[in-house]
Design a protein around this motif. Structure first.
Motif, PDB file in Angstrom:
ATOM      1  N   TYR A   7       0.921  -1.172  -0.033  1.00 17.75           N
ATOM      2  CA  TYR A   7      -0.070   0.015   0.039  1.00 17.75           C
ATOM      3  C   TYR A   7       0.878   1.145  -0.112  1.00 17.75           C
ATOM      4  O   TYR A   7       1.909   1.334   0.751  1.00 17.75           O
ATOM      5  N   VAL A   8       0.327   2.188  -0.588  1.00 19.76           N
ATOM      6  CA  VAL A   8       1.408   3.459  -0.955  1.00 19.76           C
ATOM      7  C   VAL A   8       0.577   4.656  -0.186  1.00 19.76           C
ATOM      8  O   VAL A   8      -0.735   5.069  -0.704  1.00 19.76           O
ATOM      9  N   ILE A   9       1.327   5.478   0.486  1.00 19.94           N
ATOM     10  CA  ILE A   9       0.878   6.868   0.894  1.00 19.94           C
ATOM     11  C   ILE A   9       1.602   7.763   0.377  1.00 19.94           C
ATOM     12  O   ILE A   9       2.958   7.774   0.468  1.00 19.94           O
ATOM     13  N   LYS A  10       1.026   8.669  -0.096  1.00 15.75           N
ATOM     14  CA  LYS A  10       1.677   9.844  -0.883  1.00 15.75           C
ATOM     15  C   LYS A  10       1.538  11.203  -0.248  1.00 15.75           C
ATOM     16  O   LYS A  10       0.293  11.695  -0.221  1.00 15.75           O
ATOM     17  N   GLY A  15       1.542  -3.623   8.956  1.00 21.27           N
ATOM     18  CA  GLY A  15       2.631  -4.189   8.116  1.00 21.27           C
ATOM     19  C   GLY A  15       4.016  -3.533   8.348  1.00 21.27           C
ATOM     20  O   GLY A  15       4.352  -3.248   9.398  1.00 21.27           O
ATOM     21  N   THR A  16       4.772  -3.641   7.226  1.00 22.41           N
ATOM     22  CA  THR A  16       6.359  -3.349   7.452  1.00 22.41           C
ATOM     23  C   THR A  16       6.459  -2.189   6.506  1.00 22.41           C
ATOM     24  O   THR A  16       6.212  -2.304   5.318  1.00 22.41           O
ATOM     25  N   VAL A  17       7.196  -1.108   6.847  1.00 15.58           N
ATOM     26  CA  VAL A  17       7.571   0.067   5.909  1.00 15.58           C
ATOM     27  C   VAL A  17       8.813  -0.846   4.834  1.00 15.58           C
ATOM     28  O   VAL A  17       9.622  -0.952   5.498  1.00 15.58           O
ATOM     29  N   ALA A  18       8.249  -0.803   3.801  1.00 13.20           N
ATOM     30  CA  ALA A  18       9.247  -1.336   2.914  1.00 13.20           C
ATOM     31  C   ALA A  18      10.047  -0.558   2.001  1.00 13.20           C
ATOM     32  O   ALA A  18      11.366  -0.694   1.731  1.00 13.20           O
ATOM     33  N   GLU A  19       9.486   0.636   1.962  1.00 12.11           N
ATOM     34  CA  GLU A  19      10.277   1.809   0.933  1.00 12.11           C
ATOM     35  C   GLU A  19      10.014   2.952   1.253  1.00 12.11           C
ATOM     36  O   GLU A  19       8.815   3.159   1.492  1.00 12.11           O
ATOM     37  N   ILE A  39       5.394   6.534   0.667  1.00  9.27           N
ATOM     38  CA  ILE A  39       5.909   5.520   1.842  1.00  9.27           C
ATOM     39  C   ILE A  39       5.372   4.373   1.515  1.00  9.27           C
ATOM     40  O   ILE A  39       3.761   4.295   1.292  1.00  9.27           O
ATOM     41  N   ARG A  40       6.039   3.097   1.096  1.00 11.32           N
ATOM     42  CA  ARG A  40       5.252   1.798   0.583  1.00 11.32           C
ATOM     43  C   ARG A  40       5.270   0.958   1.700  1.00 11.32           C
ATOM     44  O   ARG A  40       6.443   0.772   2.255  1.00 11.32           O
ATOM     45  N   ILE A  41       4.126   0.452   1.971  1.00  5.88           N
ATOM     46  CA  ILE A  41       4.014  -0.498   3.147  1.00  5.88           C
ATOM     47  C   ILE A  41       3.749  -2.097   2.786  1.00  5.88           C
ATOM     48  O   ILE A  41       2.711  -2.102   1.962  1.00  5.88           O
ATOM     49  N   SER A  42       4.294  -2.993   3.127  1.00  9.08           N
ATOM     50  CA  SER A  42       4.257  -4.331   2.830  1.00  9.08           C
ATOM     51  C   SER A  42       3.322  -4.668   3.994  1.00  9.08           C
ATOM     52  O   SER A  42       3.371  -4.842   5.094  1.00  9.08           O
TER      53      SER A  42
END
Length: 449
Positions: A32-35, A77-81, A93-96
């Protein structure tokens, strides 16, 4: 006193691909992506790092100018990137996501027994404050100020927009809780506007002032309602909340959980089976339209065709959006297209165009602008589709030459870019009206505050 608002100026753009009233669960996204760009004017200060474990509702970042204004993760989840751009600007901010969602518990609240300050503190702590926006400037509301009134639009009249009567059905408890909370935030009225003749669960909720509206788009825009019911003058502030966001606020109060799940309308002529899906803010576009789209030469938009943002299949659902639209990419050219009768396009002009003969016809339009950018041409067409008591051409020009006094006098305090989406659509000069208004509002915010 309730009002029955009737809009005469405007334009309904009827397109192929309206969502059928059935809802399915979208494929769960793995990422999931938060901008931060979804929150206009906010400079983010990160509270997490790559590898950080997080629950749904826990803060990812806060505003650099106000630490109390936090922005939560829609999933656990986990902050992936953390994707950065020029000058290390945070782009994504990309979350696995976890297979099983965990929610941070903010505690159940009874809004009827809370003071205004308690409601404000709770919404800020839980990350629901970004759902409250303000006029002037169309930015996230300043919690230090008190609005003269709050507006909720329970009707979306944009092309292929979701039917709020259907989307909000069965959410009465959450809607009542959130509206009760909103009444504590203003000494004025909470105005709720629904479609005349509709069956909205938002109509006639105790504590709110109910109104109805009818007419062509932009009858559903909250800016239209503000202009007709309680216009914004210099020094005044009005807050607005989307009807879909009311549900998230209400569920927070009732359950103590920040649940960013939405009912999203997947629409457009490139969608095989236009329908509604349940998805979480920031979900992957690829998962939302999986197996249900013709991807050849297609533009995918998060939002509607007038004011949404272009996304590829690798893009994500916008934080505030509850609509996805897929239409053909307009990268072709018509031979002598300017000099022949037009039967397959919508136009407010009757010069060699015939859409006025079939007002109920649905069109399969593409993204072609059918012309090039040029200087403003005075045609009078803006006024035909602009129902606000404002001069659209004059206010656009004032923004372009940055005359703050003239912008104030012409009514910039109560407008938002979406109010000029239709004038941009009918503009023969192909001027980017929404960008012009956005830049004008940013200038006023910077210079006047």
């Amino acid at each position: 006193m309730s009002k029955d608002i009737r809009i005469k100026k405007g334009l309904d753009i009827k397109l192929v691909g309206e969502a059928q009233t059935t809802t399915i669960a979208a494929k769960a996204s793995s990422v999931y992506v938060i901008k931060p760009e979804d929150f206009h004017g906010i400079i983010p200060k990160l509270l997490v790092k790559v590898g950080h474990k997080i629950k749904a509702g826990e803060a990812l970042f806060h505003s650099k100018s106000d630490e109390t204004l936090v922005f939560p993760s829609p999933v656990s989840g986990t902050v992936a990137e953390i994707v950065r751009g020029a000058k290390r600007k945070i782009l994504e901010i990309r979350i696995s996501a976890d297979a099983t969602q965990e929610y941070h518990d903010f505690g159940k609240k009874d809004a009827a027994k809370m003071s205004g300050e308690e409601v404000k503190t709770h919404l800020l702590a839980a990350g629901c404050w970004p759902f409250i926006k303000q006029r002037p400037y169309d930015v996230i509301a300043d919690p230090s100020k008190s609005p003269k009134s709050i507006f909720v639009s329970g009707y979306n009249s944009a092309p292929l927009a979701p039917d709020y009567d259907y989307v909000l059905a069965g959410k009465e408890a959450a809607l009542t809780a959130s509206l009760t909370a909103l009444t504590k935030l203003t000494e004025g009225n909470v105005h709720v506007v629904t479609k005349k003749g509709g069956n909205s669960p938002l109509a006639n909720i105790a504590g709110a002032q109910s109104h109805t509206v009818s007419g062509p788009h932009p009858a559903g825009n909250v800016g239209t309602h503000i202009n007709k019911i309680d216009p914004v003058n210099k020094g005044e502030v009005v807050w607005t909340v989307s009807a879909a966001d009311l549900v998230i606020i209400g569920e927070l109060l009732l359950t103590g959980k920040f649940n960013a799940s939405r009912t999203v309308a997947v629409t457009g002529s490139q969608i095989t089976n236009p329908t509604y899906v349940t998805a979480i803010a920031g979900a992957s576009m690829k998962d939302l339209v999986a197996g249900n789209i013709d991807t050849e030469n297609t533009r995918i938009i998060s939002g509607n065709v007038l004011s949404g943002k272009q996304q590829g299949e690798e893009g994500a659902l916008g934080y505030y959006d509850n609509q996805v639209t897929a239409i053909p990419e307009g990268d072709d050219y018509e031979f002598f297209g300017w000099n022949k009768p037009v039967f397959n396009k919508i136009s407010v002009s009757r010069a060699l165009t015939f859409s006025w003969l079939k007002p109920n016809k649905k069109y399969d339009l593409n993204t072609n602008t059918n012309g090039e950018h040029r200087a403003f041409v005075t045609t009078g067409t803006y006024e035909e589709v602009f129902p606000l008591d404002i001069y659209p051409m004059q206010i656009l020009k004032a923004c372009m030459y940055k005359d703050l006094d003239e912008m104030e006098a012409l009514g910039m305090y109560e407008v938002a870019p979406e109010d000029f989406a239709l004038t941009e659509f009918v503009c023969v000069s192909k001027q980017p009206h929404q960008n012009i208004i956005r830049e004008g509002l940013d200038l006023m915010l910077k210079e006047i505050g």
